[in-house]
Design an enzyme around this catalytic site. Structure first.
Site, PDB file in Angstrom:
ATOM      1  N   GLU A 131       0.753  -1.030  -0.022  1.00  0.00           N
ATOM      2  CA  GLU A 131      -0.013   0.025  -0.033  1.00  0.00           C
ATOM      3  C   GLU A 131       0.814   1.158   0.174  1.00  0.00           C
ATOM      4  O   GLU A 131       1.109   1.765  -1.048  1.00  0.00           O
ATOM      5  CB  GLU A 131      -0.905  -0.046   1.177  1.00  0.00           C
ATOM      6  CG  GLU A 131      -2.089   1.007   1.001  1.00  0.00           C
ATOM      7  CD  GLU A 131      -3.202   0.817   2.116  1.00  0.00           C
ATOM      8  OE1 GLU A 131      -4.170   1.437   2.161  1.00  0.00           O
ATOM      9  OE2 GLU A 131      -3.098  -0.443   2.630  1.00  0.00           O
ATOM     10  N   GLU A 164      -1.953   0.920  13.369  1.00  0.00           N
ATOM     11  CA  GLU A 164      -3.414   1.108  12.555  1.00  0.00           C
ATOM     12  C   GLU A 164      -4.735   0.876  13.371  1.00  0.00           C
ATOM     13  O   GLU A 164      -5.675   1.646  13.308  1.00  0.00           O
ATOM     14  CB  GLU A 164      -3.436   0.311  11.429  1.00  0.00           C
ATOM     15  CG  GLU A 164      -4.620   0.525  10.465  1.00  0.00           C
ATOM     16  CD  GLU A 164      -4.541  -0.233   9.244  1.00  0.00           C
ATOM     17  OE1 GLU A 164      -4.943   0.057   8.203  1.00  0.00           O
ATOM     18  OE2 GLU A 164      -3.737  -1.171   9.261  1.00  0.00           O
TER      19      GLU A 164
END
Length: 907
Positions: free
Chosen positions: A488, A760
């Site tokens: 990502e 996260e």
């Protein structure tokens, strides 16, 4: 005789006055002595240092010359501002004759203060201009002359040998690429930056770098060698077969301008005379890593005299240079290094090294072996419950360095065009025991100047601050990415906006965000939507989410507050307005309730939610709040820029947006259709409610927190404002309970689990040491680190007023509580260091405050009245230069000028 004595005394007194004020820290375009400034009117800033209190600049004189010796004499000036009566000492625009390309200019400043003292002229600083006009480029784009392997895409080498016929005075190299590049001249690396030319919206904005290479050249024969990698330009990004986003080619553009001692110049350019080949870098990928076969290394290929007769020619390509821009932000460089803290053999028999810190960069390896031996290094953030190497959360990213030895003694390896997010590495291919001295991890991130410090009496909060800073370092490589390790690593706009104010405290991110926000505007869709990620590699449908597209308004305003430069508002205003207009056009009766939204991303969700404890907030309620917030920020920007018509129009629209919010989402008694923490936080923080409904809404928020046993339940969008709202409405104690909560979900839960960066998810690793869904479970993700903003601006209390942005008018208002006995923070602003520390001992509060010259401060002292306060051993009322205003809400408000202040407050 008496007259002579008088003159001597006068000169002595004057010289003492001169010595008290000194002009230092000269910056051009927010950088010290920048090499390669673009644009026609650079900005100048400086600091005033003084041993006196209450020093305010009243005038300045600034002069610029292309000759440093003549500058000091005030001769042969390019521009002299003359004496300007102004207290402005930051972001002053050059206003002289047009600057020339590829030229070094020197500048200096003197100032006058409010006591009538004039400083001496500062020491000269310099800036060198870039190529200011497209037609300054004489170089041609070149590509490899051989047929590339379409799968491996070996890194191409480009080479040029040339002769410098005269004694060299100076030499400047201008380099960019389609892909990433590393350049050498005569075997020495050009510059210390990595991942150049950086990541931008390449088709619209491609940066080039400017290097002073005078010391790398010599009279006679010289050689230039450049290696390219696919990088972000044509490498694999995001998911699926998403590659070649900006093009399939890999190309180089290089221009070297040599100035000889006799004043003549010579330009060496990339053109059809260059040679191309391949070398030891077999493959290179941002996600998968790099493979280097040292048997293919071409020894001496960047040195003069190397035999390149068997190399291929190059292809000359015809690309437009209209998208070329000088570099704006600080490039990525090597920073901290780490030696292994532990060498592990796991239960599976894996050889693993722990560096003790989750970082972003790579490992430098020393190794011996036979020709053809292969060493692989895999990278991971965590070990699993059994202590084995764990990479499931990297998804498809291989994150592996592969090194094939040439067998010629000790060999040294490190990657070139990839990076990894890791704390642990797994090594294969080395026989016997690993030698820790052979492995060094190095952190690589944008070369932003550290600006903020923060420490407290609580070790876990100090670790939280450490984690916030390392989350920023790891994800500010060149654009603000969500994560640095999996497949990502994209510039997610929502993550960036929620963290931007925190980021501006820890490091100087002025240029970093200036550069990236110009890409936000460049990639913004014609209808006003902002992409989910910038640079946009996800396509035309990926944009327009509330809280993500609002990056277009939130970041420019936050940067304006932090650094005081309205240029970012000028540059971004049309982008800000376009986003607000998109929401306006999508609304019906001023209610924006259509389209896709991410919502309060990664909010609290119990695994077995039988009784509806998941903190689900209506996505369109969130959208309406951000619609109002962005409209308000557009109004703010319009006021700063003098756009009175827009102020009138959008002020009227804002009122209608809030009325529509009340009608749709709030009962007459003030209850929300979504009774979550995020719903109340956003509504209160963005002033969506009339005054008569705010206090009860704050109480509902506190009741909600208590119902979760003093835990937060917010996701990405609610978390940054949660403690700010609690403090604003008088619930400091609740804010501290949340800050100090150690069980999931909380900021300190990851700390209890040994985290060294922000996660996260609130529970990326569960209490039983199992992990969350590996499909989305980064252990280096800065968004939740936005609590730092509350820690700095509320807990310690360092802030700036909007009537003096950039800390020209400083606010000091600590909120003491949570059982802390000590908290301290400092911030290097463009004016100098502002700091505050408070300490609780023996029923007293000790506060030490430092206010830089050419600023003023409003300080809120936690005291019932002024009689309880002393400053530097005197009663507050007896201290010259301190104005006592009033006592209110537990504080005594005072106004001060610059200086150091030492308060003792009786409790």
């Amino acid at each position: 005789m008496k007259k002579n004595i008088a003159w001597i005394l006068l000169l002595f007194i004057s010289s003492v006055g001169f010595s008290q004020n000194k002009v230092t820290e000269l910056l051009c375009n927010n950088l010290s002595n920048p090499f390669g400034t673009g644009g026609s009117n650079p900005e100048f800033s400086w600091q005033i240092t003084s041993d006196k209190r209450d020093v305010m600049q009243t005038a300045y004189e600034l002069r610029v010359s292309s000759n440093s010796s003549l500058l000091k004499k005030g001769k042969s000036l390019q521009w002299n501002s003359g004496k300007v009566n102004s207290d402005q000492s930051v972001h002053i625009n050059y206003a002289g004759p047009s600057l020339q390309s590829n030229k070094k200019y020197y500048w200096q400043v003197k100032v006058w203060d409010n006591s009538g003292n004039a400083s001496s002229w500062s020491q000269p600083a310099f800036f060198q201009t870039a190529l200011l006009h497209t037609n300054d480029w004489k170089a041609k784009w070149i590509q490899p002359g051989y047929t590339e392997d379409p799968v491996l895409r070996k890194s191409p080498l480009f080479r040029k040998q040339f002769t410098a016929k005269k004694k060299i005075k100076s030499a400047t190299a201008y380099i960019t690429a389609h892909g990433l590049y590393e350049a050498k001249i005569n075997g020495q690396r050009v510059g210390d930056a990595y991942f150049t030319p950086g990541w931008t919206s390449y088709n619209k904005r491609l940066q080039y770098q400017v290097y002073d290479v005078t010391n790398l050249l010599k009279r006679g024969s010289n050689a230039i060698g450049v290696t390219l990698g696919s990088g972000w330009y044509r490498g694999h990004l995001a998911w699926g077969s998403n590659k070649n986003i900006y093009g399939k080619d890999i190309s180089l553009l290089l221009q070297l301008i040599i100035t000889y001692s006799d004043g003549t110049t010579e330009t060496i350019v990339s053109d059809g005379s260059w040679k191309s080949s391949t070398g030891s870098i077999i493959s290179s990928s941002i996600y998968d890593g790099e493979t280097i076969d040292d048997r293919d290394h071409k020894t001496g290929w960047t040195l003069p005299g190397y035999d390149d007769s068997k190399w291929n020619d190059v292809k000359v390509a015809d690309f437009s240079n209209d998208n070329l821009i000088a570099t704006i932000n600080e490039p990525a460089k090597k920073h901290e290094t780490f030696k292994p803290v532990k060498v592990i053999t796991t239960l599976k028999g894996e050889k693993v090294i722990d560096f003790g810190q989750n970082l972003v960069g790579w490992v430098m390896l020393k190794v011996r072996g036979n020709a053809g031996d292969t060493v692989t290094i895999q990278h991971a953030e965590v070990l699993d419950k059994e202590g084995n190497f764990y990479t499931n959360n990297l998804r498809a990213a291989k994150a592996t360095s592969t090194y094939i030895l040439n067998g010629k003694g000790e060999e040294y390896f490190e990657p070139h065009f990839t990076y990894y997010g890791f704390r642990y590495i797994k090594i294969e291919g080395i026989k016997g025991q690993l030698n820790p001295e052979d492995f060094t991890a190095v952190a690589i991130y944008a070369d932003m100047k550290p600006t903020g410090t923060f420490s407290t009496s609580n070790a876990m909060i100090n670790q939280l601050q450490h984690n916030i800073q390392w989350g920023q370092k790891g994800n500010f490589l060149d654009v603000p990415t969500d994560c640095p390790q999996r497949d990502e690593r994209l510039g997610w706009t929502g993550d960036a906006q929620v963290f931007s104010r925190t980021a501006s405290f820890n490091m100087n991110v002025n240029n970093f965000f200036d550069k990236w926000m110009q890409d936000v505007a460049a990639d913004q869709f014609a209808d006003g939507r902002v992409p989910h990620v910038v640079p946009n590699v996800l396509g035309a449908d990926a944009g327009g989410s509330a809280g993500w597209s609002d990056v277009s308004t939130i970041v420019p305003w936050n940067m304006y507050l932090a650094y005081g430069d309205k240029k970012i508002l000028e540059n971004q205003y049309s982008s800000m307005k376009a986003w607000v207009e998109y929401m306006h056009k999508q609304s019906h009766n001023n209610l924006w309730n259509t389209g896709f939204d991410f919502g309060d991303w990664l909010f609290y969700r119990p695994d077995d939610d039988n009784d509806g404890r998941a903190a689900v907030t209506d996505k369109y309620l969130i959208a309406q709040c951000f619609y109002a917030h962005s409209t308000q920020l557009l109004i703010n920007a319009a006021k700063v820029l003098g756009k009175t018509d827009d102020v009138t129009f959008y002020t009227d629209l804002l009122q209608k947006i809030k009325e529509a919010f009340l009608k749709e989402y709030v009962t007459p008694n003030g209850r929300f259709v979504s009774g979550t923490q995020t719903a109340y936080v956003l509504a209160l923080n963005f002033d969506m409610l009339p005054q008569n409904l705010r206090e009860q809404a704050a109480k509902r928020l506190v009741e909600n927190i208590k119902s979760y046993d003093d835990h937060l339940t917010t996701g990405f969008l609610g978390t940054p404002y949660l403690c700010h709202v609690l403090t604003r409405f008088g619930y400091d104690s609740v804010a501290y309970k949340l800050l100090l909560q150690k069980t999931y979900p909380s900021w300190l839960y990851p700390v209890t689990m040994g985290a060294t960066t922000i996660w996260e998810r609130w529970d990326g690793e569960k209490p039983d040491s199992t992990f969350e869904n590996p499909g989305m479970n980064s252990f280096n993700h800065y968004a939740y680190g936005a609590i730092g903003d509350w820690m700095y601006r509320k807990m310690v209390g360092i802030d700036t007023y909007e009537d003096g942005v950039g800390y020209k008018h400083i606010k000091i208002q600590p909120h003491i509580g949570g059982g802390f006995t000590f908290a301290s923070a400092s911030l290097q602003t463009y004016y100098g260091k502002v700091s505050n520390s408070w300490k609780v001992e023996n029923h007293k509060i000790l506060m030490d405050v430092d206010i830089p010259a050419n600023t003023k401060a409003t300080i809120y002292l936690p005291a019932a009245n002024a009689d309880n306060v002393q400053e530097s051993g005197k009663k507050l009322s007896e201290v010259k230069g301190i104005k006592i205003n009033k006592a209110k809400d537990g504080y005594v408000e005072v106004e001060t000028g610059s200086g150091e202040y030492h308060f003792i407050i009786e409790q």
